[in-house]
Design a protein around this motif. Structure first.
Motif, PDB file in Angstrom:
ATOM      1  N   UNK A 100      89.471 -60.367  14.168  1.00  0.00           N
ATOM      2  CA  UNK A 100      89.648 -58.940  14.419  1.00  0.00           C
ATOM      3  C   UNK A 100      89.676 -58.607  15.907  1.00  0.00           C
ATOM      4  N   UNK A 101      88.851 -59.309  16.696  1.00  0.00           N
ATOM      5  CA  UNK A 101      88.726 -58.978  18.110  1.00  0.00           C
ATOM      6  C   UNK A 101      88.124 -60.153  18.866  1.00  0.00           C
ATOM      7  N   UNK A 102      88.525 -60.320  20.107  1.00  0.00           N
ATOM      8  CA  UNK A 102      87.908 -61.324  20.972  1.00  0.00           C
ATOM      9  C   UNK A 102      87.576 -60.692  22.312  1.00  0.00           C
ATOM     10  N   UNK A 103      86.499 -61.167  22.933  1.00  0.00           N
ATOM     11  CA  UNK A 103      86.100 -60.720  24.272  1.00  0.00           C
ATOM     12  C   UNK A 103      85.782 -61.970  25.081  1.00  0.00           C
ATOM     13  N   UNK A 104      86.516 -62.171  26.169  1.00  0.00           N
ATOM     14  CA  UNK A 104      86.366 -63.385  26.976  1.00  0.00           C
ATOM     15  C   UNK A 104      86.124 -63.018  28.429  1.00  0.00           C
ATOM     16  N   UNK A 105      85.325 -63.839  29.084  1.00  0.00           N
ATOM     17  CA  UNK A 105      85.106 -63.698  30.526  1.00  0.00           C
ATOM     18  C   UNK A 105      85.182 -65.086  31.150  1.00  0.00           C
ATOM     19  N   UNK A 106      85.872 -65.186  32.285  1.00  0.00           N
ATOM     20  CA  UNK A 106      85.943 -66.472  32.979  1.00  0.00           C
ATOM     21  C   UNK A 106      85.986 -66.244  34.481  1.00  0.00           C
ATOM     22  N   UNK A 107      85.481 -67.229  35.201  1.00  0.00           N
ATOM     23  CA  UNK A 107      85.498 -67.182  36.647  1.00  0.00           C
ATOM     24  C   UNK A 107      86.843 -67.668  37.161  1.00  0.00           C
ATOM     25  N   UNK A 108      87.362 -66.991  38.182  1.00  0.00           N
ATOM     26  CA  UNK A 108      88.619 -67.405  38.790  1.00  0.00           C
ATOM     27  C   UNK A 108      88.647 -66.945  40.249  1.00  0.00           C
ATOM     28  N   UNK A 109      89.528 -67.520  41.038  1.00  0.00           N
ATOM     29  CA  UNK A 109      89.640 -67.111  42.429  1.00  0.00           C
ATOM     30  C   UNK A 109      90.054 -65.646  42.523  1.00  0.00           C
ATOM     31  N   UNK A 110      89.583 -64.999  43.567  1.00  0.00           N
ATOM     32  CA  UNK A 110      89.812 -63.558  43.719  1.00  0.00           C
ATOM     33  C   UNK A 110      91.194 -63.281  44.287  1.00  0.00           C
ATOM     34  N   UNK A 111      92.204 -63.385  43.430  1.00  0.00           N
ATOM     35  CA  UNK A 111      93.578 -63.111  43.854  1.00  0.00           C
ATOM     36  C   UNK A 111      93.809 -61.606  43.913  1.00  0.00           C
ATOM     37  N   UNK A 112      94.916 -61.162  44.520  1.00  0.00           N
ATOM     38  CA  UNK A 112      95.202 -59.723  44.567  1.00  0.00           C
ATOM     39  C   UNK A 112      95.216 -59.108  43.166  1.00  0.00           C
ATOM     40  N   UNK A 113      94.648 -57.905  42.999  1.00  0.00           N
ATOM     41  CA  UNK A 113      94.562 -57.274  41.678  1.00  0.00           C
ATOM     42  C   UNK A 113      95.902 -57.162  40.947  1.00  0.00           C
ATOM     43  N   UNK A 114      96.975 -56.859  41.688  1.00  0.00           N
ATOM     44  CA  UNK A 114      98.273 -56.713  41.037  1.00  0.00           C
ATOM     45  C   UNK A 114      98.766 -58.047  40.486  1.00  0.00           C
ATOM     46  N   UNK A 115      98.498 -59.124  41.214  1.00  0.00           N
ATOM     47  CA  UNK A 115      98.877 -60.463  40.731  1.00  0.00           C
ATOM     48  C   UNK A 115      98.105 -60.775  39.450  1.00  0.00           C
ATOM     49  N   UNK A 116      96.812 -60.481  39.459  1.00  0.00           N
ATOM     50  CA  UNK A 116      95.987 -60.703  38.261  1.00  0.00           C
ATOM     51  C   UNK A 116      96.525 -59.903  37.073  1.00  0.00           C
ATOM     52  N   UNK A 117      96.884 -58.644  37.306  1.00  0.00           N
ATOM     53  CA  UNK A 117      97.399 -57.796  36.223  1.00  0.00           C
ATOM     54  C   UNK A 117      98.712 -58.334  35.671  1.00  0.00           C
ATOM     55  N   UNK A 118      99.607 -58.754  36.560  1.00  0.00           N
ATOM     56  CA  UNK A 118     100.889 -59.290  36.107  1.00  0.00           C
ATOM     57  C   UNK A 118     100.702 -60.544  35.256  1.00  0.00           C
ATOM     58  N   UNK A 119      99.780 -61.409  35.665  1.00  0.00           N
ATOM     59  CA  UNK A 119      99.507 -62.623  34.886  1.00  0.00           C
ATOM     60  C   UNK A 119      98.895 -62.266  33.538  1.00  0.00           C
ATOM     61  N   UNK A 120      98.062 -61.252  33.537  1.00  0.00           N
ATOM     62  CA  UNK A 120      97.406 -60.809  32.305  1.00  0.00           C
ATOM     63  C   UNK A 120      98.422 -60.323  31.277  1.00  0.00           C
ATOM     64  N   UNK A 121      99.447 -59.616  31.750  1.00  0.00           N
ATOM     65  CA  UNK A 121     100.440 -59.017  30.858  1.00  0.00           C
ATOM     66  C   UNK A 121     101.651 -59.899  30.631  1.00  0.00           C
ATOM     67  N   UNK A 122     101.649 -61.077  31.242  1.00  0.00           N
ATOM     68  CA  UNK A 122     102.793 -61.976  31.103  1.00  0.00           C
ATOM     69  C   UNK A 122     103.005 -62.356  29.638  1.00  0.00           C
ATOM     70  N   UNK A 123     104.249 -62.238  29.165  1.00  0.00           N
ATOM     71  CA  UNK A 123     104.556 -62.582  27.771  1.00  0.00           C
ATOM     72  C   UNK A 123     104.348 -61.430  26.809  1.00  0.00           C
ATOM     73  N   UNK A 124     103.798 -60.304  27.301  1.00  0.00           N
ATOM     74  CA  UNK A 124     103.602 -59.128  26.454  1.00  0.00           C
ATOM     75  C   UNK A 124     104.799 -58.206  26.644  1.00  0.00           C
ATOM     76  N   UNK A 125     105.751 -58.269  25.743  1.00  0.00           N
ATOM     77  CA  UNK A 125     106.988 -57.493  25.872  1.00  0.00           C
ATOM     78  C   UNK A 125     106.682 -56.007  25.935  1.00  0.00           C
ATOM     79  N   UNK A 126     107.092 -55.397  27.042  1.00  0.00           N
ATOM     80  CA  UNK A 126     106.856 -53.967  27.201  1.00  0.00           C
ATOM     81  C   UNK A 126     105.424 -53.610  27.486  1.00  0.00           C
ATOM     82  N   UNK A 127     104.575 -54.640  27.749  1.00  0.00           N
ATOM     83  CA  UNK A 127     103.152 -54.381  27.949  1.00  0.00           C
ATOM     84  C   UNK A 127     102.860 -53.481  29.124  1.00  0.00           C
ATOM     85  N   UNK A 128     103.590 -53.668  30.228  1.00  0.00           N
ATOM     86  CA  UNK A 128     103.335 -52.878  31.430  1.00  0.00           C
ATOM     87  C   UNK A 128     103.529 -51.390  31.188  1.00  0.00           C
ATOM     88  N   UNK A 129     104.479 -51.029  30.331  1.00  0.00           N
ATOM     89  CA  UNK A 129     104.750 -49.612  30.088  1.00  0.00           C
ATOM     90  C   UNK A 129     103.653 -48.958  29.247  1.00  0.00           C
TER      91      UNK A 129
END
Length: 210
Positions: A100-129
């Motif tokens: 039904x739902x998952x919640x995950x947390x992981x450590x990663x290098x502190x890249x620019x927020x916009x780069x992180x967001x783009x990677x997060x939404x990668x493969x999600x068709x129309x996700x940005x909108x």
């Protein structure tokens, strides 16, 4: 007195028909009973990362009504990030065979927020909108089935590789009858709860900004 003799085979067929009818009725009543009496999730049932009052209210608001829920947390306990940037934790909410739902947390290098967001939404068709932003860490994003926060954790010089953030992501796999507004609010509440927990148990030294 007139005695009517009924062949034995008709008596057997009649008995079978009555038995089948009763069986169908029992199955129908059982199914109806389960949907009319959904389980209420409590803090004692949930993962540590989703056990705040705010998170429990969100789970009950956004998940589909089920007669039972199960929570799996990986890994249990706390892990220090003082010498390693490999911290991760997750919580999976299931009902029978359905995730039904998952919640995950992981450590990663502190890249620019916009780069992180783009990677997060990668493969999600129309996700940005579909995404809107909320205040959490250096960036918070939410849609109808996903919310995430990029949270400061370890400054540069403490762990090889630079400064580190926590990437906290909540994915809603199956939504109940919640409205779009309720779904977004619930996902934000769950993300904030999971982020606060991860920030604490990973012993982050930078302010979380959540």
């Amino acid at each position: 007195m007139i005695v009517i003799t009924v062949p034995k085979r008709y008596l057997i067929l009649g008995a079978l028909a009555i038995t089948a009818s009763l069986t169908v009725s029992v199955i129908y009543l059982t199914s109806t009973s389960q949907s009319d009496n959904p389980e209420t999730i409590r803090a004692s049932d949930s993962c540590n990362s989703l056990s705040t009052d705010r998170a429990i209210a969100a789970l009950n608001a956004v998940l589909p009504d089920r007669s039972d829920y199960s929570f799996d947390e990986e890994p249990p306990g706390s892990y220090s990030t003082e010498a390693s940037g490999s911290f991760s934790t997750s919580c999976f909410v299931r009902s029978e065979q359905d995730l039904l739902l998952s919640a995950r947390a992981r450590m990663m290098t502190a890249e620019p927020p916009k780069v992180w967001e783009n990677e997060l939404l990668q493969g999600d068709a129309g996700g940005a909108s579909k995404v809107t932003h909320f205040e959490a860490g250096v960036r918070g994003v939410v849609s109808l089935d996903k919310a995430a926060a990029f949270v400061p954790c370890v400054p540069e010089g403490k762990i090889p590789g630079g400064s580190y953030n926590l990437s906290v992501v909540v994915d809603l796999k199956k939504r109940g009858d919640a409205s779009e507004a309720t779904a977004r609010k619930s996902l934000i509440d769950l993300t904030v709860s999971a982020a606060a927990y991860a920030h604490k148990v990973s012993k982050c030294t930078l302010p979380s900004r959540i």
